[in-house]
Motif scaffolding. Structure first.
Motif, PDB file in Angstrom:
ATOM      1  N   GLY A  42       0.783  -1.233   0.000  1.00 19.37           N
ATOM      2  CA  GLY A  42       0.000   0.000   0.000  1.00 19.37           C
ATOM      3  C   GLY A  42       0.811   1.277   0.000  1.00 19.37           C
ATOM      4  N   ARG A  43       2.130   1.168  -0.080  1.00 16.15           N
ATOM      5  CA  ARG A  43       2.965   2.367  -0.046  1.00 16.15           C
ATOM      6  C   ARG A  43       3.551   2.729  -1.408  1.00 16.15           C
ATOM      7  NH1 ARG A  43       4.231  -0.575   4.548  1.00 16.15           N
ATOM      8  NH2 ARG A  43       6.078  -1.460   3.585  1.00 16.15           N
ATOM      9  N   GLY A  44       3.339   1.918  -2.395  1.00 14.80           N
ATOM     10  CA  GLY A  44       3.912   2.164  -3.713  1.00 14.80           C
ATOM     11  C   GLY A  44       2.961   2.922  -4.624  1.00 14.80           C
ATOM     12  N   PRO A  45       3.379   3.089  -5.872  1.00 20.75           N
ATOM     13  CA  PRO A  45       2.540   3.799  -6.837  1.00 20.75           C
ATOM     14  C   PRO A  45       1.300   2.995  -7.212  1.00 20.75           C
ATOM     15  CG  PRO A  45       4.487   2.904  -7.907  1.00 20.75           C
ATOM     16  CD  PRO A  45       4.648   2.658  -6.438  1.00 20.75           C
ATOM     17  N   VAL A  46       0.291   3.710  -7.666  1.00 19.98           N
ATOM     18  CA  VAL A  46      -0.969   3.108  -8.098  1.00 19.98           C
ATOM     19  C   VAL A  46      -1.250   3.577  -9.519  1.00 19.98           C
ATOM     20  CG1 VAL A  46      -3.452   2.985  -7.672  1.00 19.98           C
ATOM     21  CG2 VAL A  46      -1.866   3.056  -5.742  1.00 19.98           C
ATOM     22  N   LEU A  47      -1.569   2.643 -10.389  1.00 24.12           N
ATOM     23  CA  LEU A  47      -2.005   2.981 -11.748  1.00 24.12           C
ATOM     24  C   LEU A  47      -3.525   3.058 -11.728  1.00 24.12           C
ATOM     25  CD1 LEU A  47       0.228   0.508 -13.776  1.00 24.12           C
ATOM     26  CD2 LEU A  47       0.638   2.938 -13.357  1.00 24.12           C
ATOM     27  N   VAL A  48      -4.074   4.083 -12.367  1.00 28.91           N
ATOM     28  CA  VAL A  48      -5.527   4.278 -12.398  1.00 28.91           C
ATOM     29  C   VAL A  48      -5.991   4.271 -13.844  1.00 28.91           C
ATOM     30  CG1 VAL A  48      -7.425   5.806 -11.762  1.00 28.91           C
ATOM     31  CG2 VAL A  48      -5.449   5.583 -10.242  1.00 28.91           C
ATOM     32  N   PHE A  49      -6.976   3.444 -14.129  1.00 27.77           N
ATOM     33  CA  PHE A  49      -7.503   3.264 -15.481  1.00 27.77           C
ATOM     34  C   PHE A  49      -8.984   3.632 -15.533  1.00 27.77           C
ATOM     35  CE2 PHE A  49      -4.224   0.078 -14.756  1.00 27.77           C
ATOM     36  CZ  PHE A  49      -3.453   0.134 -15.899  1.00 27.77           C
ATOM     37  N   THR A  50      -9.428   4.136 -16.675  1.00 30.08           N
ATOM     38  CA  THR A  50     -10.857   4.223 -16.925  1.00 30.08           C
ATOM     39  C   THR A  50     -11.334   2.799 -17.219  1.00 30.08           C
ATOM     40  OG1 THR A  50     -10.635   4.487 -19.304  1.00 30.08           O
ATOM     41  CG2 THR A  50     -10.607   6.529 -17.959  1.00 30.08           C
ATOM     42  N   PRO A  51     -12.621   2.540 -17.144  1.00 29.85           N
ATOM     43  CA  PRO A  51     -13.100   1.189 -17.493  1.00 29.85           C
ATOM     44  C   PRO A  51     -12.700   0.767 -18.913  1.00 29.85           C
ATOM     45  CG  PRO A  51     -14.786   2.343 -16.268  1.00 29.85           C
ATOM     46  CD  PRO A  51     -13.700   3.361 -16.565  1.00 29.85           C
ATOM     47  N   ALA A  52     -12.737   1.681 -19.873  1.00 34.72           N
ATOM     48  CA  ALA A  52     -12.349   1.340 -21.247  1.00 34.72           C
ATOM     49  C   ALA A  52     -10.859   1.003 -21.331  1.00 34.72           C
ATOM     50  CB  ALA A  52     -12.688   2.492 -22.194  1.00 34.72           C
ATOM     51  N   GLU A  53     -10.029   1.752 -20.624  1.00 37.31           N
ATOM     52  CA  GLU A  53      -8.591   1.462 -20.596  1.00 37.31           C
ATOM     53  C   GLU A  53      -8.321   0.114 -19.944  1.00 37.31           C
ATOM     54  OE1 GLU A  53      -6.805   6.003 -20.272  1.00 37.31           O
ATOM     55  OE2 GLU A  53      -7.451   4.964 -18.446  1.00 37.31           O
ATOM     56  N   TRP A  54      -9.032  -0.179 -18.863  1.00 36.09           N
ATOM     57  CA  TRP A  54      -8.862  -1.454 -18.168  1.00 36.09           C
ATOM     58  C   TRP A  54      -9.251  -2.619 -19.080  1.00 36.09           C
ATOM     59  CZ3 TRP A  54      -6.140  -3.305 -14.494  1.00 36.09           C
ATOM     60  CH2 TRP A  54      -6.445  -4.537 -13.910  1.00 36.09           C
ATOM     61  N   ASP A  55     -10.379  -2.469 -19.789  1.00 41.25           N
ATOM     62  CA  ASP A  55     -10.804  -3.513 -20.724  1.00 41.25           C
ATOM     63  C   ASP A  55      -9.752  -3.736 -21.809  1.00 41.25           C
ATOM     64  OD1 ASP A  55     -13.158  -3.922 -19.329  1.00 41.25           O
ATOM     65  OD2 ASP A  55     -14.379  -2.690 -20.692  1.00 41.25           O
ATOM     66  N   ALA A  56      -9.177  -2.646 -22.333  1.00 44.93           N
ATOM     67  CA  ALA A  56      -8.130  -2.768 -23.361  1.00 44.93           C
ATOM     68  C   ALA A  56      -6.893  -3.452 -22.789  1.00 44.93           C
ATOM     69  CB  ALA A  56      -7.775  -1.387 -23.919  1.00 44.93           C
ATOM     70  N   PHE A  57      -6.523  -3.112 -21.557  1.00 48.81           N
ATOM     71  CA  PHE A  57      -5.384  -3.755 -20.903  1.00 48.81           C
ATOM     72  C   PHE A  57      -5.630  -5.259 -20.754  1.00 48.81           C
ATOM     73  CE2 PHE A  57      -3.619  -5.321 -16.863  1.00 48.81           C
ATOM     74  CZ  PHE A  57      -2.271  -5.255 -17.171  1.00 48.81           C
ATOM     75  N   LEU A  58      -6.813  -5.632 -20.245  1.00 46.85           N
ATOM     76  CA  LEU A  58      -7.120  -7.055 -20.077  1.00 46.85           C
ATOM     77  C   LEU A  58      -7.127  -7.799 -21.403  1.00 46.85           C
ATOM     78  CD1 LEU A  58      -9.924  -7.031 -17.353  1.00 46.85           C
ATOM     79  CD2 LEU A  58      -7.491  -7.561 -17.083  1.00 46.85           C
ATOM     80  N   ASP A  59      -7.686  -7.190 -22.441  1.00 44.94           N
ATOM     81  CA  ASP A  59      -7.683  -7.819 -23.766  1.00 44.94           C
ATOM     82  C   ASP A  59      -6.253  -8.061 -24.237  1.00 44.94           C
ATOM     83  OD1 ASP A  59     -10.445  -7.894 -23.895  1.00 44.94           O
ATOM     84  OD2 ASP A  59     -10.613  -6.091 -25.154  1.00 44.94           O
ATOM     85  N   GLY A  60      -5.375  -7.066 -24.045  1.00 45.01           N
ATOM     86  CA  GLY A  60      -3.978  -7.227 -24.439  1.00 45.01           C
ATOM     87  C   GLY A  60      -3.274  -8.308 -23.643  1.00 45.01           C
ATOM     88  N   ALA A  61      -3.533  -8.360 -22.341  1.00 50.09           N
ATOM     89  CA  ALA A  61      -2.903  -9.380 -21.495  1.00 50.09           C
ATOM     90  C   ALA A  61      -3.377 -10.774 -21.890  1.00 50.09           C
ATOM     91  CB  ALA A  61      -3.201  -9.099 -20.026  1.00 50.09           C
ATOM     92  N   LYS A  62      -4.674 -10.915 -22.109  1.00 49.51           N
ATOM     93  CA  LYS A  62      -5.213 -12.219 -22.505  1.00 49.51           C
ATOM     94  C   LYS A  62      -4.714 -12.637 -23.878  1.00 49.51           C
ATOM     95  CE  LYS A  62      -9.438 -11.690 -19.821  1.00 49.51           C
ATOM     96  NZ  LYS A  62     -10.890 -11.403 -19.895  1.00 49.51           N
ATOM     97  N   GLY A  63      -4.456 -11.667 -24.750  1.00 54.05           N
ATOM     98  CA  GLY A  63      -4.000 -11.956 -26.102  1.00 54.05           C
ATOM     99  C   GLY A  63      -2.482 -12.111 -26.227  1.00 54.05           C
ATOM    100  N   GLY A  64      -1.768 -12.010 -25.101  1.00 55.16           N
ATOM    101  CA  GLY A  64      -0.319 -12.193 -25.138  1.00 55.16           C
ATOM    102  C   GLY A  64       0.476 -10.980 -25.546  1.00 55.16           C
ATOM    103  N   GLU A  65      -0.171  -9.837 -25.622  1.00 53.93           N
ATOM    104  CA  GLU A  65       0.494  -8.606 -26.077  1.00 53.93           C
ATOM    105  C   GLU A  65       1.675  -8.210 -25.194  1.00 53.93           C
ATOM    106  OE1 GLU A  65      -0.752  -3.953 -26.753  1.00 53.93           O
ATOM    107  OE2 GLU A  65      -2.295  -5.494 -26.878  1.00 53.93           O
ATOM    108  N   PHE A  66       1.631  -8.574 -23.921  1.00 50.67           N
ATOM    109  CA  PHE A  66       2.673  -8.146 -22.988  1.00 50.67           C
ATOM    110  C   PHE A  66       3.634  -9.264 -22.612  1.00 50.67           C
ATOM    111  CE2 PHE A  66      -1.331  -5.821 -21.957  1.00 50.67           C
ATOM    112  CZ  PHE A  66      -0.998  -4.657 -22.617  1.00 50.67           C
ATOM    113  N   ASP A  67       3.517 -10.416 -23.268  1.00 49.60           N
ATOM    114  CA  ASP A  67       4.420 -11.519 -22.982  1.00 49.60           C
ATOM    115  C   ASP A  67       5.848 -11.149 -23.376  1.00 49.60           C
ATOM    116  OD1 ASP A  67       2.140 -12.840 -22.255  1.00 49.60           O
ATOM    117  OD2 ASP A  67       2.147 -14.245 -23.933  1.00 49.60           O
ATOM    118  N   ARG A  68       6.776 -11.652 -22.593  1.00 46.04           N
ATOM    119  CA  ARG A  68       8.184 -11.386 -22.911  1.00 46.04           C
ATOM    120  C   ARG A  68       8.689 -12.320 -23.952  1.00 46.04           C
ATOM    121  NH1 ARG A  68      10.981 -10.866 -17.116  1.00 46.04           N
ATOM    122  NH2 ARG A  68       9.107 -10.389 -16.049  1.00 46.04           N
TER     123      ARG A  68
END
Length: 68
Positions: A42-68
């Motif tokens: 609870g002492r570190g930074p927090v990222l804040v998303f709109t619902p549309a941004e969050w949905d886009a993030f989840l879609d990218g994560a599920k689609g492997g967009e952020f895989d190394r």
């Protein structure tokens, strides 16, 4: 996006979290989704998303967009 009051946030981890310390926590309130690193306790930074941004993030994560 302006400042968001997170004092009432209820943080949760993924159900499949293994407890290995490599988790993020998510809170939904007042029309935003907030995400933080659980290792910061609870002492570190927090990222804040709109619902549309969050949905886009989840879609990218599920689609492997952020895989190394």
């Amino acid at each position: 996006m302006g400042s968001v009051d997170l004092t009432r946030a209820v943080w949760r981890k993924a159900k499949k979290s293994q407890g290995n310390g490599e988790c993020v926590e998510v809170a939904v309130l007042d029309g935003v989704v907030a995400m933080r690193d659980s290792k910061q306790h609870g002492r570190g930074p927090v990222l804040v998303f709109t619902p549309a941004e969050w949905d886009a993030f989840l879609d990218g994560a599920k689609g492997g967009e952020f895989d190394r």
